[in-house]
Design an enzyme around this catalytic site. Structure first.
Site, short mmCIF file in Angstrom:
data_model
loop_
_atom_site.label_atom_id
_atom_site.label_comp_id
_atom_site.label_asym_id
_atom_site.label_seq_id
_atom_site.Cartn_x
_atom_site.Cartn_y
_atom_site.Cartn_z
N CYS A 99 0.83 -1.21 0.00
CA CYS A 99 0.00 0.00 0.00
C CYS A 99 0.86 1.26 0.00
O CYS A 99 0.64 2.19 -0.79
CB CYS A 99 -0.95 -0.01 1.19
N HIS B 70 -2.48 5.50 6.29
CA HIS B 70 -1.10 5.96 6.41
C HIS B 70 -1.03 7.42 5.97
O HIS B 70 -1.87 7.89 5.20
CB HIS B 70 -0.16 5.17 5.51
#
Length: 343
Positions: free
Chosen positions: A144, A225
Site C-alpha cells: 500500500c 497511512h
C-alpha cells in the site's frame, strides 16, 4: 471470453479483489479460498462465491463440514480451471503457495506486497511497470505504501526527480486486527534509516536507485497511512504546474483542508458518505494546501487507505499478465470506471 480468476485467501485484500474482479466486464471469479470456517467464509458463500478450502487436507475440509459451511472442495479441485490466481495469503505464505501450488500446477499468480521483490519476475504498479509485466507468470503487486509513493512519483516524474526524501507515518493495525499495537506509543519502524520502503519503490522504478530514502514510524490509528514528501527536481517548478500534473494522474485526488479534510478521520468519513463498501478509498489522497515548491524542491503530504489502494492495481495486473490489454491507460480506465473511482 472472461478471464477466470481464483482468489486464494479471502481476507482483507482477497475479498476486496474478489469484489473488484466481479465488477469487470472481462473477468470472473471462479472461486475463493479460506483456511478456516470463519465469518468471512460464511459471507463468501452468502455473496455467491464458490468456496474452496485453501489447504488440501481432509481434516481441514472436515472443519468446514462440521461448521455447516458448504465448500466445493480444495484449491487443487479448482486451480486447473483458473487462468490466474490472486494470492491474498498472509505475509510469507504467498511465497510458499508460489513454490508448492502455483508453479507445480503451472498457473499464473499475483502475490501481494508482504512477499519479497526477488521472489517474482517483476513488481507491479499500473503506471510504472504495466508494459514490463505483459505476459509474465509471477508478479508481485507492491504494498500500500509503495503503491501510494509510485503514484505520486509518476505525477512528478516529468520534472526530473533527482532526490526524494519521504517520512511515512503508518497506521498501527487494520481496523479488524485485534493483535497488533502499539496502543499508546509512537514506534519507529524500523528505527534504522533508511526504511525498506525506498528499495521497494526501486523494485518498480529502477531509475530511482540511490535517489530515494525513506523513514517510517507507527502510530496508534487504524484508518490510513500518511506520507510527507520532499522531492528535489532538475529545475525550478511552480505550485500550479505541480497541481496540474497531480490532477492529470489517474487514481490521485486532491482534497482541501478548507473543505473540512483536516485529518485522515475526515477523509474516511468522506468515503463513508460516498457509500463506499467497507469505506474503501483506492484513490491516493493529496492535501492540496500541502503542495508547495521552493526553487527546485517539491513538498507535499498525502494519505493512503492501506486496505484498498492496491485493489485496482491487482485488476490491472491481471490484464497485463494475461495480455488482455496492451495499453496501461486503457486498462486503468476500464478498472476505474467499473469501480467508480473519483477523478
Amino acid at each position: 471470453m472472461s478471464a477466470k480468476v481464483l482468489i486464494n485467501g479471502y481476507g482483507s485484500i482477497g475479498k476486496r479483489v474478489a469484489d473488484a474482479v466481479s465488477l469487470q466486464k472481462d473477468m470472473e471469479v471462479i472461486g475463493v479460498t479460506k483456511t478456516k470456517p470463519d465469518f468471512d467464509a460464511k459471507l463468501a458463500v452468502e455473496l455467491g462465491y464458490k468456496l474452496y478450502c485453501a489447504i488440501p487436507d481432509k481434516e481441514r475440509v472436515k472443519l468446514f463440514e462440521d461448521a455447516g459451511i458448504p465448500i466445493e472442495g480444495t484449491i487443487l479441485d479448482i486451480i486447473e480451471e483458473a487462468d490466474i490466481v490472486v494470492d491474498g495469503a498472509p505475509k510469507k505464505v504467498g511465497k510458499e503457495n508460489l513454490e508448492k501450488i502455483y508453479k507445480p500446477n503451472k498457473v499464473k499468480a499475483i502475490l501481494q506486497g508482504g512477499e519479497k521483490a526477488k521472489d517474482v519476475e517483476d513488481n507491479f504498479n499500473a503506471l510504472w511497470s504495466y508494459e514490463r509485466c505483459l505476459g509474465k507468470s509471477y508478479i508481485r503487486v507492491v504494498s500500500c505504501n509503495t503503491t501510494g509513493l509510485c503514484r505520486i512519483l509518476y505525477a512528478l516524474k516529468d520534472f526530473g526527480i533527482k532526490k526524494a526524501r519521504v517520512v511515512l507515518v503508518r497506521r498501527a493495525a487494520d481496523p479488524n486486527d485485534d493483535k497488533t499495537g502499539p496502543i499508546n506509543a509512537i514506534k519507529p519502524n524500523p528505527v534504522t534509516v533508511p526504511s525498506h520502503h525506498g528499495p521497494d519503490v526501486v523494485s518498480v522504478i529502477p531509475e530511482l536507485k540511490d535517489k530515494i530514502l525513506t523513514s517510517a514510524v507507527i502510530v496508534p490509528t487504524t484508518l490510513m497511512h500518511q506520507h510527507t514528501l520532499m522531492v528535489e527536481v532538475d529545475s525550478e517548478v511552480n505550485r500550479e504546474k505541480i497541481l496540474e500534473k497531480i490532477e492529470e494522474t489517474p487514481r490521485i485526488i486532491l482534497l482541501k483542508e478548507k473543505d473540512g479534510f483536516s485529518s485522515t478521520a475526515k477523509i474516511i468519513e468522506y468515503a463513508r458518505d460516498l457509500g463506499r463498501k467497507r469505506y474503501d478509498l483506492p484513490e491516493l489522497c493529496v492535501w492540496e494546501e500541502s503542495v508547495n515548491a521552493i526553487e527546485k524542491e517539491i513538498f507535499l503530504m498525502q494519505a493512503v487507505h492501506q486496505e484498498s489502494i492496491v485493489v485496482p492495481e491487482n485488476v490491472d495486473c491481471i490484464r497485463a499478465m494475461l495480455e488482455m490489454e496492451d495499453d496501461k491507460f486503457k486498462s486503468i480506465e476500464k478498472t476505474n470506471k467499473a469501480l467508480g473511482l473519483l477523478k
